[in-house]
Design a protein around this motif. Sequence first.
Motif, PDB file in Angstrom:
ATOM      1  N   ASP A  50      14.528  96.367  31.831  1.00  0.00           N
ATOM      2  CA  ASP A  50      15.941  96.495  31.447  1.00  0.00           C
ATOM      3  C   ASP A  50      16.160  96.291  29.951  1.00  0.00           C
ATOM      4  O   ASP A  50      17.168  96.734  29.404  1.00  0.00           O
ATOM      5  CB  ASP A  50      16.796  95.479  32.221  1.00  0.00           C
ATOM      6  N   THR A  51      15.222  95.612  29.281  1.00  0.00           N
ATOM      7  CA  THR A  51      15.376  95.328  27.844  1.00  0.00           C
ATOM      8  C   THR A  51      14.765  96.407  26.958  1.00  0.00           C
ATOM      9  O   THR A  51      14.896  96.345  25.737  1.00  0.00           O
ATOM     10  CB  THR A  51      14.705  93.986  27.490  1.00  0.00           C
ATOM     11  N   LEU A  52      14.101  97.409  27.563  1.00  0.00           N
ATOM     12  CA  LEU A  52      13.317  98.357  26.777  1.00  0.00           C
ATOM     13  C   LEU A  52      14.039  99.689  26.591  1.00  0.00           C
ATOM     14  O   LEU A  52      14.746 100.154  27.485  1.00  0.00           O
ATOM     15  CB  LEU A  52      11.961  98.594  27.448  1.00  0.00           C
ATOM     16  N   PRO A  53      13.816 100.351  25.437  1.00  0.00           N
ATOM     17  CA  PRO A  53      14.447 101.652  25.177  1.00  0.00           C
ATOM     18  C   PRO A  53      13.588 102.802  25.710  1.00  0.00           C
ATOM     19  O   PRO A  53      12.403 102.630  26.009  1.00  0.00           O
ATOM     20  CB  PRO A  53      14.492 101.703  23.648  1.00  0.00           C
ATOM     21  N   THR A  54      14.194 103.955  25.791  1.00  0.00           N
ATOM     22  CA  THR A  54      13.446 105.156  26.192  1.00  0.00           C
ATOM     23  C   THR A  54      13.080 105.968  24.952  1.00  0.00           C
ATOM     24  O   THR A  54      13.032 107.198  24.997  1.00  0.00           O
ATOM     25  CB  THR A  54      14.299 106.019  27.148  1.00  0.00           C
ATOM     26  N   LYS A  55      12.807 105.287  23.853  1.00  0.00           N
ATOM     27  CA  LYS A  55      12.554 105.944  22.572  1.00  0.00           C
ATOM     28  C   LYS A  55      11.101 105.772  22.132  1.00  0.00           C
ATOM     29  O   LYS A  55      10.339 105.020  22.720  1.00  0.00           O
ATOM     30  CB  LYS A  55      13.508 105.382  21.509  1.00  0.00           C
ATOM     31  N   THR A  56      10.753 106.484  21.047  1.00  0.00           N
ATOM     32  CA  THR A  56       9.389 106.458  20.510  1.00  0.00           C
ATOM     33  C   THR A  56       9.158 105.193  19.693  1.00  0.00           C
ATOM     34  O   THR A  56      10.021 104.780  18.919  1.00  0.00           O
ATOM     35  CB  THR A  56       9.148 107.682  19.612  1.00  0.00           C
ATOM     36  N   SER A 108       9.287 108.611  14.731  1.00  0.00           N
ATOM     37  CA  SER A 108       8.171 109.533  14.536  1.00  0.00           C
ATOM     38  C   SER A 108       6.971 109.105  15.373  1.00  0.00           C
ATOM     39  O   SER A 108       6.542 107.946  15.338  1.00  0.00           O
ATOM     40  CB  SER A 108       7.776 109.561  13.055  1.00  0.00           C
ATOM     41  N   GLU A 109       6.405 110.051  16.119  1.00  0.00           N
ATOM     42  CA  GLU A 109       5.196 109.754  16.899  1.00  0.00           C
ATOM     43  C   GLU A 109       4.018 109.483  15.976  1.00  0.00           C
ATOM     44  O   GLU A 109       3.153 108.649  16.276  1.00  0.00           O
ATOM     45  CB  GLU A 109       4.879 110.919  17.835  1.00  0.00           C
ATOM     46  N   ARG A 155      11.047 112.954  12.043  1.00  0.00           N
ATOM     47  CA  ARG A 155      12.275 112.390  12.599  1.00  0.00           C
ATOM     48  C   ARG A 155      12.339 110.886  12.378  1.00  0.00           C
ATOM     49  O   ARG A 155      11.313 110.210  12.266  1.00  0.00           O
ATOM     50  CB  ARG A 155      12.383 112.701  14.082  1.00  0.00           C
ATOM     51  N   GLY A 156      13.547 110.356  12.321  1.00  0.00           N
ATOM     52  CA  GLY A 156      13.749 108.922  12.139  1.00  0.00           C
ATOM     53  C   GLY A 156      14.103 108.240  13.446  1.00  0.00           C
ATOM     54  O   GLY A 156      13.936 108.814  14.530  1.00  0.00           O
ATOM     55  N   PHE A 166      11.735 104.695   5.949  1.00  0.00           N
ATOM     56  CA  PHE A 166      12.841 105.433   6.552  1.00  0.00           C
ATOM     57  C   PHE A 166      13.960 105.574   5.519  1.00  0.00           C
ATOM     58  O   PHE A 166      14.165 104.680   4.702  1.00  0.00           O
ATOM     59  CB  PHE A 166      13.377 104.702   7.787  1.00  0.00           C
ATOM     60  N   TYR A 167      14.661 106.702   5.552  1.00  0.00           N
ATOM     61  CA  TYR A 167      15.755 106.907   4.609  1.00  0.00           C
ATOM     62  C   TYR A 167      16.879 107.682   5.286  1.00  0.00           C
ATOM     63  O   TYR A 167      16.677 108.403   6.266  1.00  0.00           O
ATOM     64  CB  TYR A 167      15.262 107.642   3.356  1.00  0.00           C
ATOM     65  N   ASN A 168      18.072 107.530   4.758  1.00  0.00           N
ATOM     66  CA  ASN A 168      19.246 108.222   5.279  1.00  0.00           C
ATOM     67  C   ASN A 168      19.198 109.689   4.886  1.00  0.00           C
ATOM     68  O   ASN A 168      18.683 110.044   3.828  1.00  0.00           O
ATOM     69  CB  ASN A 168      20.520 107.566   4.729  1.00  0.00           C
ATOM     70  N   LEU A 169      19.745 110.550   5.736  1.00  0.00           N
ATOM     71  CA  LEU A 169      19.713 111.994   5.482  1.00  0.00           C
ATOM     72  C   LEU A 169      20.390 112.382   4.175  1.00  0.00           C
ATOM     73  O   LEU A 169      20.073 113.410   3.579  1.00  0.00           O
ATOM     74  CB  LEU A 169      20.394 112.742   6.639  1.00  0.00           C
ATOM     75  N   ASN A 170      21.335 111.582   3.716  1.00  0.00           N
ATOM     76  CA  ASN A 170      22.031 111.880   2.460  1.00  0.00           C
ATOM     77  C   ASN A 170      21.191 111.546   1.227  1.00  0.00           C
ATOM     78  O   ASN A 170      21.581 111.849   0.106  1.00  0.00           O
ATOM     79  CB  ASN A 170      23.350 111.102   2.389  1.00  0.00           C
ATOM     80  N   TYR A 171      20.041 110.915   1.459  1.00  0.00           N
ATOM     81  CA  TYR A 171      19.220 110.429   0.356  1.00  0.00           C
ATOM     82  C   TYR A 171      18.016 111.345   0.176  1.00  0.00           C
ATOM     83  O   TYR A 171      17.227 111.539   1.098  1.00  0.00           O
ATOM     84  CB  TYR A 171      18.771 109.001   0.682  1.00  0.00           C
ATOM     85  N   GLN A 172      17.876 111.974  -0.991  1.00  0.00           N
ATOM     86  CA  GLN A 172      16.775 112.898  -1.236  1.00  0.00           C
ATOM     87  C   GLN A 172      15.535 112.136  -1.710  1.00  0.00           C
ATOM     88  O   GLN A 172      15.588 111.399  -2.684  1.00  0.00           O
ATOM     89  CB  GLN A 172      17.179 113.933  -2.300  1.00  0.00           C
ATOM     90  N   VAL A 173      14.416 112.333  -0.995  1.00  0.00           N
ATOM     91  CA  VAL A 173      13.173 111.658  -1.365  1.00  0.00           C
ATOM     92  C   VAL A 173      12.161 112.709  -1.794  1.00  0.00           C
ATOM     93  O   VAL A 173      11.547 113.373  -0.972  1.00  0.00           O
ATOM     94  CB  VAL A 173      12.616 110.836  -0.174  1.00  0.00           C
TER      95      VAL A 173
END
Length: 453
Positions: free
Chosen positions: A191-197, A250-251, A386-387, A408-415
């Motif tokens: 119940d405490t775990l996400p379904t994410k990567t 990201s995997e 992906r983030g 990790f960076y926000n989509l508005n931030y160009q790297v």
Amino acid sequence: MYAIIDIETTGGKYNEEGITEIAIYKFDGHEVIDQFISLVNPEKDIQPFVVKLTGINNKMLRNAPKFYEVAKRIVEITEGCIIVAHNASFDYRILQIEFKRLGFDYKRQNLCTVELSKKLLPEQEKYSLGKLVRALGIPMSDRHRASGDAMATVKLFKLLLTKDLDKKIVTQTIKAEIKRKLPQKFLDILDTLPTKTGVYYIHKTDGTIIYIGKSKNIKKRINQHFTGKNRKSKSIQREVAAVTYEETGSELIALLKESQEIKHNNPKYNRSQKHKHFQFALYQRKKDNGYNSLYIGKLDARKKALTSFVSINEAKNFLFKITEQFHLCQYINGLSLEQKPCFLYETKGCKGACCGKETSKDYNKRVNNFITNYSYKNSNKIIIDRGRNHDERSAILIENGEYKGYGFYNLNYQVTNIDILKDIIVPMEDNRDTQHIIQSHLRRKKVKKIIDL
């Protein structure tokens, strides 16, 4: 009622195969009363060795129906039936994968004619379909095509039914999926775990980490640990007290982080990963006639490897793939030792280096193009993927051919600048394992984009 099935696939990584052809014969124990046979567009490329084996190529499947277009017919013809196949665990697993991609659970009782043959025909030396039907005098056509293999399985199964007069062995061999009820402790953890990567850590009561893994669906993977029946799963079930995790989005980052965390924490149930060795590598050499040859050899620290592999089959599949992709020559790359001109030249995939139709200068340009695309030695790159949420991207920094870390960076931030990226990355170790993980992932899967600096 039985649904006797054979499936041909694209090949490739386990649980990522796609169906290229399916044949189903509905059998009432005496005769076939219905059938369904179709090519299927897997929406992914077929491995070269599979093309050679089955004769099914990407061009043949271009206008074939996709799986979702045939799924309803498969459900209807197998409804109320026991799935029968030669090596049923493979065909049944592939069907379940395809239905899961559509968001449905596909569950049927299943029966394996390999297992049944071993019980009812113990005198046989080999139990592969081809050798078994040949030994039993069963006629067979279209070997390694779904309809031919499925019909041979029908005839074999009919023979096996006559051997089992009281049907006790057949009944005992039928397998059904039984849901195991989980203890409340496991349900509370799930119940405490996400379904994410991400990366997950399994702890025992004193907090010690006993296992580290990565998954594209953390909750689902932990549930597999909690319901598994092998020795490792049962040991984890006895000792687990808590599960913590870190989402990565990201995997690729999950793979890199998992590798480093296992090395640092040395969990006792990660033995197989701790001792995982990349035994084979892809090398380049210049042949006497000036052509640059790509070849597979044992990993040797004294040689400069382009990339490395865990198994010889993984290495050969990759070499076949890139030879075709970059219009290289199977003969020059050692994949067609006796055939000159090579097979790809006959299909217009090779431009004739094997028979003097193309200069070494032109040929070597494509070899160098491959090396540029698949190797990051001495290069500066940012791998964007992906983030952890929709507004975020991940970035992996390669500087002078070395893996420096991720951030990790926000989509508005160009790297696009290494100095800026260094401020946000988590430093990581560069070693042979991380090099293999990055190269292996990039050659098998797509990322958002790669920026050359």
